[in-house]
Scaffold this active site. Structure first.
Site, PDB file in Angstrom:
ATOM      1  CG  ASP A 119      -5.130   5.426   0.649  1.00 32.44           C
ATOM      2  OD1 ASP A 119      -6.101   4.644   0.634  1.00 32.44           O
ATOM      3  OD2 ASP A 119      -5.080   6.447   1.370  1.00 32.44           O
ATOM      4  CG  ASP A 178      -2.375   0.169   0.863  1.00 33.15           C
ATOM      5  OD1 ASP A 178      -2.665   1.094   0.095  1.00 33.15           O
ATOM      6  OD2 ASP A 178      -3.196  -0.619   1.342  1.00 33.15           O
ATOM      7  CG  HIS A 207      -9.120  -1.683   3.548  1.00 31.89           C
ATOM      8  ND1 HIS A 207      -8.873  -1.721   2.197  1.00 31.89           N
ATOM      9  CD2 HIS A 207      -8.726  -0.448   3.960  1.00 31.89           C
ATOM     10  CE1 HIS A 207      -8.348  -0.566   1.815  1.00 31.89           C
ATOM     11  NE2 HIS A 207      -8.252   0.221   2.852  1.00 31.89           N
ATOM     12  CG  ASP A 208     -11.435   1.831   2.893  1.00 32.32           C
ATOM     13  OD1 ASP A 208     -11.224   1.827   4.120  1.00 32.32           O
ATOM     14  OD2 ASP A 208     -10.642   2.324   2.071  1.00 32.32           O
ATOM     15  CD  GLU A 215      -8.861   4.125  -2.184  1.00 33.48           C
ATOM     16  OE1 GLU A 215      -9.774   3.650  -1.499  1.00 33.48           O
ATOM     17  OE2 GLU A 215      -7.942   4.820  -1.689  1.00 33.48           O
TER      18      GLU A 215
END
Length: 593
Positions: free
Chosen positions: A224, A118, A350-351, A277
């Site tokens: 991210d 990440d 995860h979100d 993302e």
């Protein structure tokens, strides 16, 4: 997984095929996302760790995945569960050591799996050395972040925030710092100050850090909120009537493509997997970042399809799934990126809430809907992403009290909702939290029917950082692997089919029965290979006309189905107008013509 799936060139062998496909290893891969804190706890402190992941590498190999996306394991005060990074080159002690991480990379590579990390560079932690020195006014770091004086009158001479932008986590996107005597910008939590990408020194520091990680041997990055890194000159006020105030300025900002292009040129190559993302992007905008004419990213994680069950109020405005809108969004992305770019396929991470609870049925039809969603995920064009627990049909959890919420975003929502007077009590807002909180995806992985679902090690008290879901005695890896008809084995079959059949990866997409309100059907075609996929997203028993099934010279074969092969025709019967399918609740079928 065969050795052929990861060759030196990063592509699968073509055999006798003369197809001129733009092959990339990351197009042909299946990604498994690990949220370390909740995956496997090796030492019994209640927190998942890297040694715990090492204990499960053989499990990942057995499932057949190709890539592990590891959520942040860097040094962090954990204000946002690791997305507030204090040191990019250190492992947080709760997760282990750099030696543990190196062993993980070695073990994955030894099993022909890759690792992507990440990359969180829109912001850091306020405990990062860069911010500490910037706060102190160190000339070298003074402009590493967005510092501004207040405007107008305000308490204590601070003035009001520099503009009216709001944070994704509720409230103003500015916090006043007494030490520096100015406000700093944070689009997320106040402990996550935004980096100033206009400063060339910031970009150089980021590129140096990325190069360091690539030199360690990783295979790419998941980036991210990467399209938030550019903010406009002057930081103008946003329109308070247009969703999140200020988003029109900081989403896909004026230099976002330029910065990502520079990053790719300076640091990355086509052989690295780069997953950006991006909030607030549609398929047409995505072409600016991926494909031959884009900035060079492999693919994007977008959110358009995650908005089809929300109202105008956004994430916390929960509505029923609108399948027609869902079809429109998915088809737009499939068609727009068909020739230039690539799709990232996901329904959970995860979100997001658990997919089977959100898009399926986590009660009577948990098994069927879990398989349905797997079928859908693996039969579109793009790279499938499987989030830990998705392969066994893990479900959303419950939050009986506010104190049980760990997700800072959900906690802030509850506080704001109650303060606004829109809700009188937590019980009124609780159904929304249970439908949307990120904690749903972060409950510990359910390995067995042992205490705490086998998540914790033998040492320590073993109390998980989040409670284990109540259904863990029935829904767990051990039970799923022992049941030949489980969701786990169905994922395994899909992964195997995708590895062996190019049409699953590279086939063209064509929407069928576009106006059907319950069934999502489409055709995938690659040279002489053709698949027809039909997915019933609800608990009814609809019929759907699919003339495509009647076009074949021979009767189509039912290649795969969530309910087995059923009757000898797989539930299909001929009609004058083509082929009519009669589908059972949450049934999916894949026909080969």
């Amino acid at each position: 997984m065969s050795d052929a799936s990861r060759s030196d060139s990063g592509t699968r062998p073509t055999g006798d095929s003369d197809r001129d496909l733009e092959r990339r290893w990351w197009k042909e891969a299946v990604v498994y996302q690990i949220y370390p804190r909740s995956f496997n706890d090796s030492n019994g402190d209640g927190i998942g760790d890297i040694p715990g992941i090492l204990e499960k590498v053989d499990y990942l190999e057995a499932l057949g995945v190709d890539v592990v996306w590891l959520n942040p394991v860097y040094e962090s005060p954990m204000a946002d569960n690791g997305y507030d990074i204090a040191d990019y080159r250190s492992i947080h002690p709760e997760f282990g050591t750099m030696d543990d991480w190196e062993r993980l990379l070695e073990e994955l590579h030894a099993r022909d799996m890759r690792l992507i990390m990440d990359l969180v560079v829109n912001h850091t932690s306020d405990e990062h050395e860069w911010f500490v020195r910037s706060r102190e006014g160190d000339p070298e770091y003074a402009d590493y972040y967005y510092w501004r004086e207040g405007r107008g009158d305000g308490p204590g001479g601070k003035g009001q925030p520099p503009n009216n932008w709001n944070s994704f986590f509720e409230g103003p996107a500015w916090t006043y710092d007494d030490e520096r005597g100015e406000y700093y910008l944070h689009l997320f939590d106040e402990k996550q100050p935004d980096l100033n990408w206009r400063n060339e020194a910031v970009r150089e520091s980021v590129y140096e850090m990325m190069t360091w990680w690539l030199e360690q041997g990783i295979d790419g990055f998941r980036m991210d909120v990467i399209n938030l890194i550019s903010k406009p000159e002057g930081l103008p006020d946003g329109d308070p009537d247009e969703g999140l105030t200020g988003a029109e300025h900081f989403t896909n900002g004026p230099r976002s493509g330029q910065y990502i292009d520079e990053m790719c040129e300076r640091v990355l190559s086509e052989e690295e997997m780069t997953v950006g993302e991006m909030v607030g992007v549609d398929a047409e905008t995505a072409r600016e970042y991926v494909g031959g004419d884009g900035s060079g990213l492999s693919m994007l994680i977008h959110f358009e399809h995650m908005g089809v069950d929300t109202g105008d109020g956004g994430k916390w405005d929960v509505e029923e799934l609108d399948l027609l809108e869902f079809k429109d969004v998915i088809t737009d992305w499939q068609e727009t990126l068909a020739d230039e770019g690539w799709n990232c396929l996901y329904l959970s991470n995860h979100d997001q809430p658990r997919a089977v609870s959100r898009f399926g049925d986590d009660g009577e039809y948990r098994r069927e809907s879990g398989k349905l969603l797997a079928t859908f995920l693996f039969t579109l064009q793009g790279t499938p992403f499987v989030y830990q627990g998705q392969e066994i049909g893990m479900t959303n959890t419950t939050f009986e009290t506010r104190d049980e919420i760990r997700d800072v975003e959900a906690a802030n929502f509850v506080e704001a909702a109650l303060e606004s007077g829109e809700y009188d009590s937590y019980e009124e807002v609780r159904p929304i939290v249970e439908a949307r909180s990120r904690d749903n995806a972060r409950t510990p992985m359910q390995w067995s029917d042992e205490p705490h679902a086998g998540f914790t090690g033998e040492e320590g008290d073993g109390e998980p950082w989040l409670p284990v879901n109540d259904d863990s005695e029935a829904v767990n890896v051990a039970a799923a692997r022992a049941d030949g008809d489980s969701i786990w084995h169905y994922y395994r079959e899909l992964i195997d089919l995708r590895e062996r059949r190019d049409v699953f990866v590279y086939g063209d997409y064509e929407l069928l029965a576009p106006d059907h309100p319950e069934v999502f059907a489409y055709r995938r075609t690659l040279e002489d290979e053709t698949l027809v996929v039909a997915c019933n997203f609800f608990d009814g028993e609809p019929t759907v006309e699919l003339p495509a099934l009647a076009e074949a010279e021979e009767s189509p074969d039912l290649l795969l189905g969530t309910h087995g092969h059923g009757d000898e025709n797989g539930g299909r019967r001929r009609s004058d107008s083509g082929a009519t399918l009669e589908l059972r609740p949450y049934e999916a079928r894949v026909y080969e013509l």
